[in-house]
Write a protein that holds these residues in place. Structure first.
Motif, short mmCIF file in Angstrom:
data_model
loop_
_atom_site.label_atom_id
_atom_site.label_comp_id
_atom_site.label_asym_id
_atom_site.label_seq_id
_atom_site.Cartn_x
_atom_site.Cartn_y
_atom_site.Cartn_z
N GLY A 98 30.87 45.58 45.39
CA GLY A 98 29.86 44.58 45.07
C GLY A 98 29.84 43.49 46.12
O GLY A 98 30.49 43.61 47.18
N LEU A 110 27.43 54.94 47.85
CA LEU A 110 26.56 54.59 46.72
C LEU A 110 25.18 55.12 47.08
O LEU A 110 24.65 54.79 48.15
CB LEU A 110 26.48 53.08 46.58
N THR A 209 33.29 47.02 32.87
CA THR A 209 32.45 47.92 32.09
C THR A 209 31.26 48.28 32.97
O THR A 209 30.89 47.50 33.86
CB THR A 209 31.94 47.25 30.79
N ASP A 210 30.65 49.44 32.72
CA ASP A 210 29.47 49.82 33.49
C ASP A 210 28.24 49.22 32.83
O ASP A 210 28.10 49.29 31.60
CB ASP A 210 29.34 51.36 33.55
N GLN A 212 25.10 50.20 32.79
CA GLN A 212 24.01 51.11 32.41
C GLN A 212 24.10 51.60 30.95
O GLN A 212 24.80 51.04 30.14
CB GLN A 212 24.01 52.31 33.37
N ALA A 319 25.36 39.65 39.87
CA ALA A 319 25.80 38.33 40.35
C ALA A 319 27.19 38.00 39.80
O ALA A 319 27.73 36.94 40.05
CB ALA A 319 24.80 37.27 39.92
N THR A 320 27.79 38.93 39.02
CA THR A 320 29.09 38.66 38.40
C THR A 320 30.21 39.35 39.17
O THR A 320 29.98 40.23 40.00
CB THR A 320 29.13 39.20 36.95
N ARG A 321 31.47 38.94 38.86
CA ARG A 321 32.65 39.64 39.37
C ARG A 321 32.87 40.86 38.48
O ARG A 321 32.45 40.89 37.32
CB ARG A 321 33.89 38.73 39.30
N LEU A 322 33.60 41.84 39.04
CA LEU A 322 33.82 43.12 38.36
C LEU A 322 34.33 42.96 36.93
O LEU A 322 33.84 43.59 36.00
CB LEU A 322 34.81 43.92 39.21
C1 LIG Z 1 31.29 43.57 41.36
C2 LIG Z 1 30.25 44.33 41.14
C3 LIG Z 1 30.16 45.76 41.60
C4 LIG Z 1 29.03 46.29 40.73
C5 LIG Z 1 28.09 45.10 40.79
C6 LIG Z 1 29.02 43.97 40.39
O1 LIG Z 1 28.55 42.70 40.74
C7 LIG Z 1 29.26 44.07 38.87
C8 LIG Z 1 29.00 45.50 38.33
C9 LIG Z 1 29.57 46.56 39.28
C10 LIG Z 1 29.16 47.99 38.94
C11 LIG Z 1 30.17 48.75 38.06
C12 LIG Z 1 29.60 50.16 37.77
C13 LIG Z 1 29.04 50.84 39.03
O2 LIG Z 1 30.12 51.27 39.85
C14 LIG Z 1 28.14 49.87 39.83
C15 LIG Z 1 27.40 50.62 40.95
C16 LIG Z 1 27.21 49.18 38.90
O3 LIG Z 1 26.08 49.48 38.60
O4 LIG Z 1 27.83 48.05 38.39
C17 LIG Z 1 29.00 48.69 40.27
C18 LIG Z 1 28.34 47.61 41.15
C19 LIG Z 1 28.51 47.89 42.66
O5 LIG Z 1 29.48 48.51 43.08
O6 LIG Z 1 27.66 47.36 43.39
#
Ligand SMILES: C=C1C[C@]23C[C@@]1(O)CC[C@H]2[C@@]12CC[C@H](O)[C@@](C)(C(=O)O1)[C@H]2[C@@H]3C(=O)O
Ligand SMILES: O=C(O)CCC(=O)C(=O)O
Ligand SMILES: [Fe+2]
Length: 336
Positions: A98, A110, A209-210, A212, A319-322
Motif C-alpha cells: 500500500g 498486483l 482484513t480484506d 472486498q 487511505a488506512t494502514r494495513l
Molecule cells: C495498506 C494497504 C494495502 C491495501 C491498501 C491499504 O491501504 C489497506 C488495504 C490493503 C489491501 C488488503 C487486501 C489486498 O491485498 C489489497 C490489494 C486490498 O484491496 O486491500 C491490499 C491493498 C494494497 O496492497 O494496495
C-alpha cells in the motif's frame, strides 16, 4: 528481493513468541460437490469468516502453469522485475504494501481484471512471453471467478435468500472491480535464527482484513498464513496446494449486517522455504451500493452500517494502514 543481512531484516516488523501458535485442524472444510455445502459455508462464515474449499472446479493444469510463470518471474533479477513496477495501482511491488508506510517480507504482482492493462504492465519485464502469461492469467481468473459465483450462490441459498444471485451478480457485472495478487515470500534468514519459543518471527504480510466481498486464496505447500479467531487468538492454517481458502471481506460483513465477520489474517515469513500465494479479491462495480441486505434483517434488528458505494469504501480503505479497522467510519451511530 536481495535483502539478507541482520541490519536489513531489522527494518521489518516482527512478532514475539509466535512458535507457541498451534497448527489448526479446526479450519472448516467445504466440499463444493456435496449437498450440505450451502449450510457449511454459512456456518463457517459465522464462526471463522474463513473456510477451505475442495472440488473447486479450477483445473490443476491452469494452476500449475500460472504458478510456474510466477516462479519464473520472481526468480528474475531485481532490475528486470522492477520494469513491471511500481505497484501503484498495479504492477510489481517489493517490501512496501500500500501507500501508507506498511512493509513486509514480501514481493508481489498486483493485477486487475483488465487483461490488456496487465499485458502492457508486464510486457517490459516478460518480453515476448507476456502474451502467454496474459492467456494463462485470463484462464485462471475466469475459473476462479466462476468458483466465487458458485460459492456466493450457495451462500445466498444457505442464508435462505430467495434471489439466489443477489451476491454473485455483483461479480458478474462486466465492470466488477476484482483484483488479482501474486505474493512471493522468500525464505527469511532471521526466522531461522530465532527458531525458539522466545524468538521473533518476521512478518511477511501484516494483519488485516480484506476490504472486498470475498477473497479466494491458494498457495504452494509452504505454511505462513494465520487467521485470528473470535477470542483474538491466532491459529496457523496448514498449507494445501490443492485447495482454495476463502476469506470473508469487509463488504460481506456489511451486507450481512455483521452476521459474517471479515477475517483478520496475516502471513509470517518462513525460515527455509519460499511461499507463493495467488489471491483473487472479489470487488463489485465501483458504483455499487453496499449496505445490509434488507431480507437478512430480522424484526427490530438495528442496522449496524450506513449505505456507501464501493468507490467510497475503497477510497477510504486505501487511505488506512494495513491493521486498521476500516469499517469504523461506516458504522451507524447507535440511538440511545
Ligand atoms: C495498506 C494497504 C494495502 C491495501 C491498501 C491499504 O491501504 C489497506 C488495504 C490493503 C489491501 C488488503 C487486501 C489486498 O491485498 C489489497 C490489494 C486490498 O484491496 O486491500 C491490499 C491493498 C494494497 O496492497 O494496495
Ligand atoms: O499471501 C497470502 O497468503 C495472504 C496475503 C493477503 O492476505 C493479501 O494479499 O491480502
Ligand atoms: Fe488479505
Amino acid at each position: 528481493m536481495v535483502v539478507l543481512s541482520k541490519t536489513t531484516t531489522e527494518q521489518y516488523p516482527c512478532i514475539r513468541n509466535i512458535k507457541q501458535t498451534t497448527f489448526s485442524t479446526e479450519i472448516p472444510l467445504v466440499d463444493l460437490s456435496k449437498p450440505d455445502a450451502k449450510n457449511l459455508i454459512v456456518k463457517a462464515c459465522e464462526e471463522f469468516g474463513f473456510f477451505k474449499v475442495i472440488n473447486h472446479g479450477v483445473s490443476m493444469e491452469s494452476i500449475t502453469l500460472l504458478e510456474s510463470e510466477a516462479v519464473k518471474f520472481f526468480s528474475m533479477p531485481f532490475n528486470q522485475k522492477e520494469k513491471a513496477g511500481p505497484a501503484n495501482p498495479f504492477g510489481y511491488g517489493n517490501k512496501n504494501i500500500g501507500q501508507n508506510g506498511d512493509v513486509g517480507w514480501v514481493e508481489y504482482l498486483l493485477l486487475t481484471n483488465n487483461q490488456d492493462f496487465n499485458s502492457i504492465r508486464l510486457s517490459p519485464a516478460f518480453g515476448k512471453d507476456s502474451d502467454k502469461l496474459r492467456c494463462l492469467l485470463s484462464d485462471y481468473m475466469s475459473s476462479v471467478k466462476k468458483m466465487a459465483c458458485e460459492i456466493l450462490e450457495l451462500m445466498a441459498e444457505g442464508l435462505n435468500i430467495e434471489q439466489k444471485n443477489v451476491l454473485s451478480k455483483l461479480l458478474m457485472d462486466k465492470d466488477s472491480d476484482c483484483i488479482f495478487r501474486v505474493n512471493h515470500y522468500p525464505p527469511c534468514p532471521e526466522s531461522i535464527l530465532n527458531n525458539d519459543d522466545d524468538g521473533e518471527n518476521v512478518i511477511g504480510f501484516g494483519e488485516h482484513t480484506d476490504p472486498q466481498i470475498i477473497s479466494l486464496l491458494r498457495s504452494n505447500n509452504t505454511s505462513g498464513l494465520q487467521i485470528c479467531l473470535k477470542d483474538k487468538s491466532w491459529i496457523s492454517v496448514p498449507s494445501d496446494h490443492n485447495s482454495f481458502f476463502v476469506n470473508v471481506g469487509d463488504s460481506l460483513q456489511v451486507m450481512t449486517n455483521g452476521r459474517f465477520k471479515s477475517v483478520r489474517h496475516r502471513v509470517l515469513a518462513n525460515g527455509l522455504k519460499s511461499r507463493l500465494s495467488m489471491i483473487y479479491f472479489c470487488g463489485p462495480n465501483l458504483s455499487e451500493k453496499i449496505a445490509p441486505l434488507p431480507f437478512l434483517i430480522k424484526g427490530n434488528e438495528s442496522l449496524l452500517y450506513r449505505e456507501f458505494t464501493w468507490f467510497e469504501y475503497k477510497k477510504s480503505a486505501y487511505a488506512t494502514r494495513l491493521s486498521d479497522n476500516r469499517l469504523g467510519h461506516f458504522e451507524r451511530i447507535k440511538d440511545s
